[in-house]
Design an enzyme around this catalytic site. Sequence first.
Site, PDB file in Angstrom:
ATOM      1  N   CYS A  13       0.840  -1.201   0.000  1.00 35.89           N
ATOM      2  CA  CYS A  13       0.000   0.000   0.000  1.00 35.89           C
ATOM      3  C   CYS A  13       0.872   1.247   0.000  1.00 35.89           C
ATOM      4  CB  CYS A  13      -0.937   0.012   1.208  1.00 35.89           C
ATOM      5  SG  CYS A  13      -0.077   0.191   2.784  1.00 35.89           S
ATOM      6  N   CYS A  16       3.464   1.760   2.668  1.00 33.59           N
ATOM      7  CA  CYS A  16       4.731   1.047   2.445  1.00 33.59           C
ATOM      8  C   CYS A  16       5.669   1.914   1.610  1.00 33.59           C
ATOM      9  CB  CYS A  16       4.487  -0.273   1.716  1.00 33.59           C
ATOM     10  SG  CYS A  16       3.359  -1.402   2.535  1.00 33.59           S
ATOM     11  N   ASP A 430       4.527  16.581 -37.454  1.00 34.64           N
ATOM     12  CA  ASP A 430       5.204  16.612 -38.751  1.00 34.64           C
ATOM     13  C   ASP A 430       4.619  15.496 -39.619  1.00 34.64           C
ATOM     14  OD1 ASP A 430       6.255  14.268 -37.875  1.00 34.64           O
ATOM     15  OD2 ASP A 430       8.339  14.938 -37.785  1.00 34.64           O
TER      16      ASP A 430
END
Length: 433
Positions: A13, A16, A430
Site C-alpha cells: 500500500c 509502504c 510533422d
Amino acid sequence: MEKVEIGISGMTCAACVRRVENSIKKGDGISGATVNLATESATIEYDPAVARVDYVKSLITKSGYTPYDLVDDAGEADRERREEHLRLALKKFIISALLTAPVMILAMGDMIGLHIPISKTFANILMFAFTTPVLFWAGAGFMTGAVKAAKQKTSDMNTLIAVGTLAAYFYSVVATFMPSLITVDGMEPPVYFETAAMIVTLILMGKYLETKAKGRASDAIAKLMNLTPKTATVMVNGVEKETPVSEVLVGDTIMIRPGESIPVDGEIIEGESAIDESMITGESIPAEKGVGMSVIGGSVNKTGSFVFVAKSVGSHTALAQIVRLVRNAQGSKAPAQKMADLIASYFVPIVIVIALATFFVWYGFGPEPRFTRALVSFVAVMIIACPCALGLATPTAIMVGTGKGADNGVLVKNGEALEKAAKINTIVLDKTG
C-alpha cells in the site's frame, strides 16, 4: 550523481511506499528517491563517491522489504515473475473462497431459510476449522506485513486488515471454546468467524485483480523487448555462428537476411536493403540502406541481405533506451500521486485512532451486549478504511497510460507530463506524426 532503478518486493500500500522512501532518503550520499507501488520499483539518485548500489539495497532491506535487480533485457524473467505472482494470488483467492463458502452458509443459513440440522456449538467448531486456514495461510501475507510494520514502529494497510480480522477471530474463538468468559445475562455470545473469513477473501480477490492489472500495464515493456531477436548470426573468420544477443560484442560482424529482425545497433559494411524502422521513426515506408549507413536494433529487414558491424549492444542500443524511458515514465510520480502517498502515510494511524475511539464509545455508552457491539464497530472501521485504492489508483493509471502510449509509438517522459497532457488544446505534428 548517478541514478539506479531497483525492484522491491513485499510492498502492499501507499504507506509502504512512504516508509521505503523515508528509509532510503535517510542514507548517506542519497540525494533523491522515488518509490512506485504499481511498478514495485524505486529510482534512487546517489553520489557514487559516498554510496554504492549494495548500500542502497541494504537501506531497502532495513525498511522491511526485499530488493532485487532490474535488467533492461530481462523481459522473460520479469514476465515469469509476474505470472508466478498472478498464479499464487489466484490460488489463494480460490482456496480462501472455497473455505469461506461453508462458513457463510453455517453463519447465515437461517437468514435465507436454510436450516442446517447441527448444534450451534458444532457449527461454531466447523466455522473455526474453516476460518483458521483462511486467516493464517491465505491471509498470511497480511499478518507478516503487519508484523514488519510493527517492527518498524509504523502501520500500513496490513495493520488494519490484521488487527480487524484477528480481533473478530480471537473473540469468536473465545466465544466458541470458553463462552462463559463473555456471556452476558445468560445469553450465548455470537461468533464472527464469517466476518474474518469474508474480509480476507474479498481483499484477496482485490489483490488478484490488482496483480492482473499490473501485469497488463507492464506488457508494453515486454512487447518492446520482444522486438529484438534472441540470437544473432555472427561472422567468425568467415563462418556463420548462431550467438545469443546477450553475448554480441561491439565490433562483431553480423549477417542479416530478408525478413530477419536486426539484433543490435550498427553500421552496414557490405550489401544493401530496405529496412522497416517504423518502430523508431514512425515512417511506414521502409528506408533504403547501403554501405556506411546505420541500422537500428529491433527494426526489420525487408528485401536484401547485408553484413553490418555492431556499434551499440545491450543496454546501450536505441531500443534499450526506449525501454528505459518507458520504465522510468511508468515509475515516475505525478503530482496527484505524491499527494495521495502523503495522505495515505497519515491515513492509517488516524484510522486506528478512530477505530479505537469507536470501540470505547460503544463499550462505554452503547446498549448490551456492549462488548460485542463495540467489537463489531471497531472491526468495521478498521476494514472499510483500508487505503488500498488510494495508493494504487494513480500509479496504475500512469502505467496503463504510458504503456498504451508505447504500444502506439507515443513515448511519455513521466507521470507529470501525462497529467499535464489533459490540458493540451493544440497539437502540431510533422509528416511522420
